[in-house]
Write a protein that holds these residues in place. Structure first.
Motif, PDB file in Angstrom:
ATOM      1  N   ILE A  18      26.704 -12.084 -16.320  1.00  0.00           N
ATOM      2  CA  ILE A  18      26.819 -12.795 -17.582  1.00  0.00           C
ATOM      3  C   ILE A  18      25.457 -12.783 -18.274  1.00  0.00           C
ATOM      4  CG2 ILE A  18      27.456 -14.976 -18.689  1.00  0.00           C
ATOM      5  CD1 ILE A  18      28.931 -15.701 -16.066  1.00  0.00           C
ATOM      6  N   PRO A  19      25.265 -11.915 -19.282  1.00  0.00           N
ATOM      7  CA  PRO A  19      24.030 -11.988 -20.064  1.00  0.00           C
ATOM      8  C   PRO A  19      24.090 -13.188 -20.995  1.00  0.00           C
ATOM      9  CG  PRO A  19      25.473 -10.297 -20.961  1.00  0.00           C
ATOM     10  CD  PRO A  19      26.166 -10.848 -19.747  1.00  0.00           C
ATOM     11  N   ALA A  20      23.016 -13.954 -21.082  1.00  0.00           N
ATOM     12  CA  ALA A  20      23.076 -15.205 -21.846  1.00  0.00           C
ATOM     13  C   ALA A  20      21.780 -15.429 -22.608  1.00  0.00           C
ATOM     14  CB  ALA A  20      23.329 -16.383 -20.902  1.00  0.00           C
ATOM     15  N   TYR A  21      21.939 -15.827 -23.869  1.00  0.00           N
ATOM     16  CA  TYR A  21      20.786 -16.184 -24.696  1.00  0.00           C
ATOM     17  C   TYR A  21      21.136 -17.436 -25.491  1.00  0.00           C
ATOM     18  CZ  TYR A  21      17.189 -15.964 -28.315  1.00  0.00           C
ATOM     19  OH  TYR A  21      16.154 -16.266 -29.166  1.00  0.00           O
ATOM     20  N   ASN A  22      20.473 -18.531 -25.144  1.00  0.00           N
ATOM     21  CA  ASN A  22      20.696 -19.820 -25.814  1.00  0.00           C
ATOM     22  C   ASN A  22      22.172 -20.213 -25.817  1.00  0.00           C
ATOM     23  OD1 ASN A  22      17.949 -19.944 -26.347  1.00  0.00           O
ATOM     24  ND2 ASN A  22      18.145 -19.224 -28.459  1.00  0.00           N
ATOM     25  N   GLU A  23      22.777 -20.235 -24.624  1.00  0.00           N
ATOM     26  CA  GLU A  23      24.206 -20.538 -24.498  1.00  0.00           C
ATOM     27  C   GLU A  23      24.436 -21.835 -23.714  1.00  0.00           C
ATOM     28  OE1 GLU A  23      26.496 -19.179 -26.045  1.00  0.00           O
ATOM     29  OE2 GLU A  23      26.007 -17.088 -26.483  1.00  0.00           O
ATOM     30  N   ARG A  24      23.590 -22.825 -23.918  1.00  0.00           N
ATOM     31  CA  ARG A  24      23.733 -24.073 -23.159  1.00  0.00           C
ATOM     32  C   ARG A  24      25.073 -24.759 -23.419  1.00  0.00           C
ATOM     33  NH1 ARG A  24      22.983 -28.976 -24.576  1.00  0.00           N
ATOM     34  NH2 ARG A  24      21.694 -29.409 -22.767  1.00  0.00           N
ATOM     35  N   ASP A  25      25.696 -24.545 -24.568  1.00  0.00           N
ATOM     36  CA  ASP A  25      26.953 -25.207 -24.896  1.00  0.00           C
ATOM     37  C   ASP A  25      28.144 -24.616 -24.150  1.00  0.00           C
ATOM     38  OD1 ASP A  25      25.597 -26.827 -26.693  1.00  0.00           O
ATOM     39  OD2 ASP A  25      26.063 -25.551 -28.429  1.00  0.00           O
ATOM     40  N   ASP A  33      34.419 -21.202 -14.393  1.00  0.00           N
ATOM     41  CA  ASP A  33      35.624 -20.370 -14.348  1.00  0.00           C
ATOM     42  C   ASP A  33      35.453 -19.194 -13.396  1.00  0.00           C
ATOM     43  OD1 ASP A  33      36.960 -21.958 -16.129  1.00  0.00           O
ATOM     44  OD2 ASP A  33      36.714 -20.627 -17.862  1.00  0.00           O
ATOM     45  N   VAL A  34      34.309 -18.528 -13.475  1.00  0.00           N
ATOM     46  CA  VAL A  34      34.070 -17.358 -12.626  1.00  0.00           C
ATOM     47  C   VAL A  34      33.980 -17.761 -11.160  1.00  0.00           C
ATOM     48  CG1 VAL A  34      32.389 -15.552 -12.074  1.00  0.00           C
ATOM     49  CG2 VAL A  34      32.977 -16.038 -14.469  1.00  0.00           C
ATOM     50  N   LYS A  35      33.207 -18.795 -10.871  1.00  0.00           N
ATOM     51  CA  LYS A  35      33.088 -19.261  -9.488  1.00  0.00           C
ATOM     52  C   LYS A  35      34.413 -19.787  -8.959  1.00  0.00           C
ATOM     53  CE  LYS A  35      29.662 -19.852  -7.454  1.00  0.00           C
ATOM     54  NZ  LYS A  35      29.015 -19.031  -6.405  1.00  0.00           N
ATOM     55  N   GLY A  36      35.162 -20.468  -9.818  1.00  0.00           N
ATOM     56  CA  GLY A  36      36.456 -20.995  -9.415  1.00  0.00           C
ATOM     57  C   GLY A  36      37.449 -19.909  -9.050  1.00  0.00           C
ATOM     58  N   ALA A  37      37.304 -18.728  -9.643  1.00  0.00           N
ATOM     59  CA  ALA A  37      38.178 -17.596  -9.333  1.00  0.00           C
ATOM     60  C   ALA A  37      37.721 -16.844  -8.083  1.00  0.00           C
ATOM     61  CB  ALA A  37      38.224 -16.640 -10.523  1.00  0.00           C
ATOM     62  N   GLY A  38      36.581 -17.246  -7.506  1.00  0.00           N
ATOM     63  CA  GLY A  38      36.138 -16.670  -6.244  1.00  0.00           C
ATOM     64  C   GLY A  38      35.157 -15.525  -6.354  1.00  0.00           C
ATOM     65  N   TYR A  39      34.609 -15.280  -7.537  1.00  0.00           N
ATOM     66  CA  TYR A  39      33.705 -14.145  -7.718  1.00  0.00           C
ATOM     67  C   TYR A  39      32.243 -14.572  -7.609  1.00  0.00           C
ATOM     68  CZ  TYR A  39      37.869 -11.936  -9.662  1.00  0.00           C
ATOM     69  OH  TYR A  39      39.143 -11.441  -9.842  1.00  0.00           O
ATOM     70  N   ALA A  40      31.421 -13.689  -7.059  1.00  0.00           N
ATOM     71  CA  ALA A  40      29.979 -13.882  -7.117  1.00  0.00           C
ATOM     72  C   ALA A  40      29.542 -13.766  -8.571  1.00  0.00           C
ATOM     73  CB  ALA A  40      29.261 -12.844  -6.261  1.00  0.00           C
ATOM     74  N   CYS A  41      28.556 -14.560  -8.952  1.00  0.00           N
ATOM     75  CA  CYS A  41      28.221 -14.700 -10.369  1.00  0.00           C
ATOM     76  C   CYS A  41      26.711 -14.650 -10.562  1.00  0.00           C
ATOM     77  CB  CYS A  41      28.785 -16.022 -10.884  1.00  0.00           C
ATOM     78  SG  CYS A  41      28.370 -16.433 -12.570  1.00  0.00           S
ATOM     79  N   LEU A  42      26.268 -13.785 -11.481  1.00  0.00           N
ATOM     80  CA  LEU A  42      24.861 -13.706 -11.846  1.00  0.00           C
ATOM     81  C   LEU A  42      24.726 -13.948 -13.341  1.00  0.00           C
ATOM     82  CD1 LEU A  42      21.845 -12.876 -11.306  1.00  0.00           C
ATOM     83  CD2 LEU A  42      22.542 -10.557 -11.987  1.00  0.00           C
ATOM     84  N   VAL A  43      23.900 -14.903 -13.718  1.00  0.00           N
ATOM     85  CA  VAL A  43      23.553 -15.123 -15.117  1.00  0.00           C
ATOM     86  C   VAL A  43      22.165 -14.545 -15.352  1.00  0.00           C
ATOM     87  CG1 VAL A  43      23.007 -16.850 -16.880  1.00  0.00           C
ATOM     88  CG2 VAL A  43      25.000 -17.162 -15.400  1.00  0.00           C
ATOM     89  N   VAL A  44      22.067 -13.626 -16.308  1.00  0.00           N
ATOM     90  CA  VAL A  44      20.768 -13.083 -16.697  1.00  0.00           C
ATOM     91  C   VAL A  44      20.357 -13.810 -17.966  1.00  0.00           C
ATOM     92  CG1 VAL A  44      19.432 -11.049 -17.289  1.00  0.00           C
ATOM     93  CG2 VAL A  44      21.357 -10.851 -15.690  1.00  0.00           C
ATOM     94  N   ASP A  45      19.415 -14.720 -17.823  1.00  0.00           N
ATOM     95  CA  ASP A  45      18.941 -15.498 -18.967  1.00  0.00           C
ATOM     96  C   ASP A  45      17.945 -14.647 -19.745  1.00  0.00           C
ATOM     97  OD1 ASP A  45      18.643 -18.255 -20.315  1.00  0.00           O
ATOM     98  OD2 ASP A  45      16.585 -17.641 -19.909  1.00  0.00           O
ATOM     99  N   ASP A  46      18.345 -14.279 -20.962  1.00  0.00           N
ATOM    100  CA  ASP A  46      17.597 -13.294 -21.738  1.00  0.00           C
ATOM    101  C   ASP A  46      16.541 -13.957 -22.622  1.00  0.00           C
ATOM    102  OD1 ASP A  46      16.882 -10.830 -22.773  1.00  0.00           O
ATOM    103  OD2 ASP A  46      18.519 -10.784 -24.237  1.00  0.00           O
ATOM    104  N   GLY A  47      15.597 -14.644 -21.962  1.00  0.00           N
ATOM    105  CA  GLY A  47      14.520 -15.288 -22.696  1.00  0.00           C
ATOM    106  C   GLY A  47      14.966 -16.469 -23.533  1.00  0.00           C
ATOM    107  N   SER A  48      15.967 -17.207 -23.057  1.00  0.00           N
ATOM    108  CA  SER A  48      16.484 -18.351 -23.823  1.00  0.00           C
ATOM    109  C   SER A  48      15.406 -19.394 -24.081  1.00  0.00           C
ATOM    110  CB  SER A  48      17.649 -19.009 -23.072  1.00  0.00           C
ATOM    111  OG  SER A  48      18.758 -18.159 -22.989  1.00  0.00           O
ATOM    112  N   LYS A  49      15.540 -20.061 -25.217  1.00  0.00           N
ATOM    113  CA  LYS A  49      14.630 -21.149 -25.565  1.00  0.00           C
ATOM    114  C   LYS A  49      15.209 -22.507 -25.191  1.00  0.00           C
ATOM    115  CE  LYS A  49      12.791 -18.406 -29.384  1.00  0.00           C
ATOM    116  NZ  LYS A  49      12.634 -18.286 -30.861  1.00  0.00           N
ATOM    117  N   ASP A  50      16.433 -22.509 -24.688  1.00  0.00           N
ATOM    118  CA  ASP A  50      17.046 -23.770 -24.268  1.00  0.00           C
ATOM    119  C   ASP A  50      17.169 -23.783 -22.744  1.00  0.00           C
ATOM    120  OD1 ASP A  50      19.148 -22.102 -23.650  1.00  0.00           O
ATOM    121  OD2 ASP A  50      20.475 -22.825 -25.242  1.00  0.00           O
ATOM    122  N   ASP A  51      17.995 -24.673 -22.207  1.00  0.00           N
ATOM    123  CA  ASP A  51      18.107 -24.828 -20.753  1.00  0.00           C
ATOM    124  C   ASP A  51      19.318 -24.095 -20.180  1.00  0.00           C
ATOM    125  OD1 ASP A  51      19.829 -26.539 -22.045  1.00  0.00           O
ATOM    126  OD2 ASP A  51      19.470 -28.256 -20.717  1.00  0.00           O
TER     127      ASP A  51
END
Length: 249
Positions: A18-25, A33-51
């Motif tokens: 999951i590539p993510a940029y400022n997606e705190r919402d 959803d991804v973890k609940g379906a049983g999949y390993a999950c990686l979020v690549v935070d693309d220099g976000s300015k939020d948390d």
């Protein structure tokens, strides 16, 4: 040990990136959803300015934080390299804005196996549902379809879809070289993979409206990508991949 459930999703060796940029919402719901379906999950935070990264980690995702914003393509290449380095044979790209329905991850994986494909794209424009898109954007999508058909030799209805499953050997090729500019990660990646003999396919999927936050690209960026698409068609200048093993060169 109880017998395995044939209806259960196949998760071994699969990593949802999951590539993510400022997606705190949105990021918490997407990771859940991804973890609940049983999949390993990686979020690549693309220099976000939020948390975004902190929230993703709190909800159980592995997180890689990039020090600067590279764009979706740069974030995905990071995810592909992570997948290869950690022994995963398949990656499923999922957007961080909540548009993609996790139930379809399984359908993408099934389509990889059923068609012996290297990449399967989730298309908004197949099936019975009608995805609404503004006329200018739809015109751009049609142009990209034409470029892929003429220059890549395949018919793809949704060349800008970021919902797709990719497995080895194409995964290894993308981990080594992948375009970072806008739409390089979707349209251009499809075009070059097709040119190099990789087996591509599509399935119909449902896509929701963005569930929060703001898109990172505007109409100006889209028009720029159209000009690049025309340049690629006329000159063949783009990033490169090795030919699919076993194909003629």
């Amino acid at each position: 040990m109880p017998p395995s459930d044939p209806a259960a999703p196949r998760t071994d060796g699969v990593l949802v990136v999951i590539p993510a940029y400022n997606e705190r919402d949105c990021i918490a719901d997407v990771v859940d959803d991804v973890k609940g379906a049983g999949y390993a999950c990686l979020v690549v935070d693309d220099g976000s300015k939020d948390d975004t990264a902190t929230i993703a980690a709190r909800h159980g995702a592995a997180v890689v934080r990039l020090p600067i914003n590279l764009g979706v393509g740069g974030a995905l290449r990071t995810g592909f390299r992570y997948a290869v380095d950690h022994g995963h044979h398949t990656v499923v790209q999922v957007d961080a804005d909540g548009q993609h329905v996790t139930e379809h991850v399984r359908h993408l994986l099934d389509a990889l196996d059923d068609g012996d494909r290297d990449m399967v794209i989730g298309s908004r424009f197949l099936g019975e549902g009608r995805y609404r898109m503004r006329s200018v954007r739809m015109l751009c999508v049609r142009l990209l379809r034409l470029v892929i058909r003429v220059s890549g030799g395949v018919r793809i209805s949704d060349p800008t879809s970021g919902f797709r499953a990719i497995r080895r050997p194409l995964l290894d090729a993308f981990a080594a070289d992948f375009p970072a500019h806008y739409l390089g990660d979707t349209f251009e990646a499809v075009l070059v993979a097709a040119r190099r003999g990789y087996r591509l396919g599509e399935i119909p999927v449902e896509m929701r409206e963005r569930q929060g936050g703001r898109p990172s690209a505007d109409l100006y960026a889209l028009v720029q990508s159209m000009l690049r698409a025309c340049t690629i068609l006329l000159t063949g200048t783009t990033f490169d991949l090795p030919h699919r093993p076993g194909t003629s060169r």
